[in-house]
Motif scaffolding. Sequence first.
Motif, short mmCIF file in Angstrom:
data_model
loop_
_atom_site.label_atom_id
_atom_site.label_comp_id
_atom_site.label_asym_id
_atom_site.label_seq_id
_atom_site.Cartn_x
_atom_site.Cartn_y
_atom_site.Cartn_z
N ILE A 164 0.85 -1.18 0.00
CA ILE A 164 0.00 0.00 0.00
C ILE A 164 0.89 1.24 0.00
N CYS A 165 0.64 2.12 -0.94
CA CYS A 165 1.41 3.36 -1.02
C CYS A 165 1.15 4.18 0.25
N ASN A 166 2.21 4.53 0.95
CA ASN A 166 2.05 5.26 2.20
C ASN A 166 1.52 6.68 1.98
N LYS A 167 1.72 7.22 0.78
CA LYS A 167 1.31 8.61 0.56
C LYS A 167 -0.16 8.72 0.17
N CYS A 168 -0.59 7.93 -0.82
CA CYS A 168 -1.96 8.09 -1.30
C CYS A 168 -2.87 6.93 -0.90
N GLY A 169 -2.31 5.88 -0.34
CA GLY A 169 -3.13 4.77 0.12
C GLY A 169 -3.52 3.78 -0.95
N LEU A 203 6.10 3.78 -1.86
CA LEU A 203 5.41 4.80 -2.65
C LEU A 203 5.09 4.23 -4.03
N CYS A 204 3.89 4.53 -4.52
CA CYS A 204 3.55 4.14 -5.88
C CYS A 204 4.34 5.04 -6.83
N GLU A 205 4.34 4.70 -8.10
CA GLU A 205 5.18 5.46 -9.04
C GLU A 205 4.74 6.92 -9.14
N ALA A 206 3.44 7.18 -9.12
CA ALA A 206 2.94 8.55 -9.24
C ALA A 206 3.41 9.40 -8.05
N CYS A 207 3.34 8.83 -6.85
CA CYS A 207 3.76 9.56 -5.65
C CYS A 207 5.28 9.74 -5.63
N TYR A 208 5.97 8.75 -6.13
CA TYR A 208 7.43 8.84 -6.22
C TYR A 208 7.82 9.99 -7.16
ZN LIG Z 1 0.77 6.77 -4.12
#
Ligand SMILES: [Zn+2]
Length: 82
Positions: free
Chosen positions: A16-21, A57-62
Amino acid sequence: MRKYMEKTTNPCHVIICNKCGKKIDKKDGLQKEEVFHGEVRWGYFSNKDGETHTFDLCEACYDEWIRSFQIPVEIKEETELL
Ligand SMILES: [Zn+2]
């Protein structure tokens, strides 16, 4: 953030992406998306002595994160993919 589920003989885990969930599923041992995994063990000279922090982090958040850097990340292209 990584969740491990051992319901069956074939344990799958969910990232799970820590930034956007956003959930990044892993099916049949294959992760459908690349993620950034960060891990740091803070030492004596920090205010977090002895703590280990991990996140994904998912790629978008990265991409969003590295765009905020003063100095861009170093990019190396792999000439040979394994
Ligand atoms: Zn994300």
